[in-house]
Design a protein around this motif. Structure first.
Motif, short mmCIF file in Angstrom:
data_model
loop_
_atom_site.label_atom_id
_atom_site.label_comp_id
_atom_site.label_asym_id
_atom_site.label_seq_id
_atom_site.Cartn_x
_atom_site.Cartn_y
_atom_site.Cartn_z
N PRO A 172 8.34 -17.72 -10.05
CA PRO A 172 8.78 -18.96 -10.70
C PRO A 172 9.37 -19.98 -9.73
O PRO A 172 9.43 -21.17 -10.06
N ASP A 173 9.80 -19.54 -8.54
CA ASP A 173 10.35 -20.50 -7.57
C ASP A 173 9.30 -21.48 -7.07
O ASP A 173 9.64 -22.56 -6.56
N ASP A 174 8.03 -21.11 -7.16
CA ASP A 174 6.94 -21.98 -6.72
C ASP A 174 6.21 -22.63 -7.89
O ASP A 174 5.03 -22.98 -7.80
N THR A 175 6.93 -22.80 -9.01
CA THR A 175 6.32 -23.45 -10.16
C THR A 175 5.96 -24.90 -9.83
O THR A 175 6.78 -25.64 -9.28
N VAL A 176 4.75 -25.30 -10.15
CA VAL A 176 4.28 -26.67 -9.94
C VAL A 176 4.18 -27.35 -11.30
O VAL A 176 3.58 -26.81 -12.24
N ILE A 177 4.78 -28.52 -11.39
CA ILE A 177 4.80 -29.27 -12.65
C ILE A 177 3.64 -30.27 -12.66
O ILE A 177 3.49 -31.06 -11.72
N LEU A 236 -0.88 -11.33 -6.68
CA LEU A 236 -1.66 -10.11 -6.92
C LEU A 236 -1.29 -9.03 -5.90
O LEU A 236 -0.53 -9.28 -4.95
N SER A 237 -1.86 -7.86 -6.06
CA SER A 237 -1.50 -6.72 -5.20
C SER A 237 -1.90 -6.93 -3.75
O SER A 237 -1.27 -6.38 -2.84
N ASP A 238 -2.93 -7.76 -3.49
CA ASP A 238 -3.36 -7.99 -2.11
C ASP A 238 -2.62 -9.14 -1.45
O ASP A 238 -2.93 -9.53 -0.33
N GLY A 239 -1.64 -9.72 -2.15
CA GLY A 239 -0.86 -10.81 -1.58
C GLY A 239 -1.36 -12.20 -1.90
O GLY A 239 -0.64 -13.18 -1.69
N THR A 240 -2.59 -12.32 -2.37
CA THR A 240 -3.08 -13.64 -2.79
C THR A 240 -2.47 -14.01 -4.13
O THR A 240 -1.94 -13.15 -4.86
N ALA A 241 -2.54 -15.28 -4.47
CA ALA A 241 -1.93 -15.76 -5.70
C ALA A 241 -2.98 -16.40 -6.59
O ALA A 241 -3.89 -17.10 -6.11
N LEU A 242 -2.84 -16.17 -7.87
CA LEU A 242 -3.66 -16.82 -8.89
C LEU A 242 -2.82 -17.89 -9.56
O LEU A 242 -1.72 -17.61 -10.05
N LEU A 243 -3.32 -19.12 -9.56
CA LEU A 243 -2.59 -20.21 -10.22
C LEU A 243 -2.84 -20.13 -11.72
O LEU A 243 -3.98 -20.23 -12.17
N VAL A 244 -1.75 -19.96 -12.46
CA VAL A 244 -1.84 -19.81 -13.91
C VAL A 244 -1.17 -21.01 -14.57
O VAL A 244 0.03 -21.24 -14.38
N THR A 302 -4.61 -35.23 -7.40
CA THR A 302 -4.27 -33.83 -7.07
C THR A 302 -3.21 -33.73 -5.98
O THR A 302 -2.82 -32.60 -5.61
N ASP A 303 -2.74 -34.86 -5.45
CA ASP A 303 -1.69 -34.80 -4.42
C ASP A 303 -0.45 -34.12 -4.99
O ASP A 303 -0.05 -34.36 -6.15
N VAL A 304 0.17 -33.29 -4.18
CA VAL A 304 1.36 -32.53 -4.60
C VAL A 304 2.56 -33.05 -3.84
O VAL A 304 2.57 -33.05 -2.60
N THR A 305 3.58 -33.50 -4.57
CA THR A 305 4.82 -33.99 -3.97
C THR A 305 6.00 -33.35 -4.69
O THR A 305 6.13 -33.47 -5.92
N ASP A 306 6.85 -32.67 -3.93
CA ASP A 306 8.02 -31.99 -4.50
C ASP A 306 7.63 -31.07 -5.66
O ASP A 306 8.25 -31.10 -6.73
N LEU A 307 6.57 -30.29 -5.42
CA LEU A 307 6.08 -29.34 -6.43
C LEU A 307 5.74 -30.03 -7.75
O LEU A 307 5.98 -29.50 -8.84
N SER A 308 5.15 -31.22 -7.63
CA SER A 308 4.74 -31.97 -8.81
C SER A 308 3.40 -32.63 -8.52
O SER A 308 3.16 -33.12 -7.41
N ALA A 321 0.55 -26.93 -0.36
CA ALA A 321 1.95 -27.27 -0.62
C ALA A 321 2.84 -26.04 -0.67
O ALA A 321 3.99 -26.08 -0.21
N LEU A 322 2.31 -24.92 -1.19
CA LEU A 322 3.10 -23.69 -1.27
C LEU A 322 3.01 -22.85 0.00
O LEU A 322 3.79 -21.90 0.16
N ASP A 323 2.04 -23.21 0.85
CA ASP A 323 1.82 -22.47 2.10
C ASP A 323 1.56 -20.99 1.83
O ASP A 323 2.19 -20.10 2.41
N ARG A 324 0.60 -20.75 0.93
CA ARG A 324 0.24 -19.38 0.61
C ARG A 324 -1.23 -19.35 0.21
O ARG A 324 -1.77 -20.34 -0.29
N PRO A 325 -1.92 -18.22 0.42
CA PRO A 325 -3.33 -18.13 0.01
C PRO A 325 -3.45 -18.02 -1.51
O PRO A 325 -2.76 -17.22 -2.14
N VAL A 326 -4.32 -18.84 -2.08
CA VAL A 326 -4.52 -18.82 -3.53
C VAL A 326 -6.01 -18.72 -3.82
O VAL A 326 -6.85 -19.17 -3.02
#
Length: 272
Positions: A85-90, A110-118, A158-164, A176-181
């Motif tokens: 939830p800390d990386d929630t995008v509005i 997920l278990s392999d470390g990648t993330a699914l955007l829900v 689609t630009d992301v600013t301050d998680l928005s 923006a989250l600096d993680r594989p999705v």
């Protein structure tokens, strides 16, 4: 043919060109509406087919760096992981039935470390573009979600600013989250265990044919109306330049050059 020489005048030539241009534009716009109708029918068929299939593992449909194909759009997928939830995008400016609101996109790790955007759903806001002070929390711990696979949006929205953001793009959000999705995202259909405060879930789009058929007919009707109007005005002009029949008296000439019989008799009586 002399009576049709007016068609060679500048006014009628320009009129003819304008009518042909209007008819051509109306025809193309009608074709465009019928093409949109066919596209909508194909989209509806894909949605109905994918909705009828059992949920597929998310990694069978989505992959890192790949977008969701048209054939996989609205495919029901299933994934198990832990929400972050800390990386929630509005996602702002999501109005429903005249009420302002936002969507909440939360990464499911997920278990392999990648993330699914829900996209967990919609929540109302006080004003357009504002953000609620307290965001509803997703379920803690391991969660199994099912949802519809969706394609990324494109463009400046689609630009992301301050998680928005205004539109969802896995590529931009991943940066923006600096993680594989995984490419694309998922509109939530259900999650287990359920959240304490559920959000307004996404819904399948309308599966009717829309107004495209009647819009297409209207454009073609406008084109035919322009052509009909041209020929009607041409006929009206042709009637105005027809020569008079031989032997037909002009009413004005009769009123000026001929006298009434009663007036003629009175004139002879005065002379006698």
């Amino acid at each position: 043919m002399r009576r049709l020489r007016f068609l060679l005048s500048r006014r009628w030539v320009i009129f003819f060109v304008v009518v042909i241009a209007l008819a051509w534009v109306a025809w193309r716009l009608g074709e465009w509406q019928f093409h949109r109708l066919e596209d909508r029918k194909q989209r509806n068929a894909i949605i109905e087919r994918n909705e009828a299939l059992p949920p597929a593992p998310v990694t069978d449909v989505l992959a890192v760096g790949d977008d969701v194909s048209d054939q996989k759009q609205w495919r029901v997928v299933e994934a198990t992981g832990t929400y972050d939830p800390d990386d929630t995008v509005i996602v702002r400016y999501r109005t429903r039935e005249g009420t302002s609101g936002v969507d909440l996109v939360v990464p499911l790790v997920l278990s392999d470390g990648t993330a699914l955007l829900v996209d967990r759903g919609w929540v109302a806001t006080e004003t357009r573009g504002s953000t609620p002070d307290d965001l509803p929390e997703p379920p803690p711990g391991e969660v199994t979600v099912t949802g519809w696979a969706r394609q990324d949006a494109t463009g400046d929205s689609t630009d992301v600013t301050d998680l928005s953001t205004r539109s969802i793009s896995s590529e931009r959000i991943g940066e923006a989250l600096d993680r594989p999705v995984l490419g694309g995202f998922v509109d939530l259909r259900s999650e287990s265990p359920a959240a304490e405060t559920p959000l307004a879930a996404a819904e399948l789009p309308e599966l009717d044919n829309g107004p495209h058929f009647f819009y297409g007919l209207q454009w073609w009707f406008f084109g035919l109306l322009a052509v009909f109007g041209f020929f009607y005005l041409m006929y009206d002009e042709w009637r105005g330049v027809r020569p008079k029949r031989r032997g037909t008296a002009d009413p004005e000439d009769d009123s000026e050059g001929a006298q009434h019989p009663a007036v003629d008799r009175e004139h002879h009586a005065r002379q006698e």
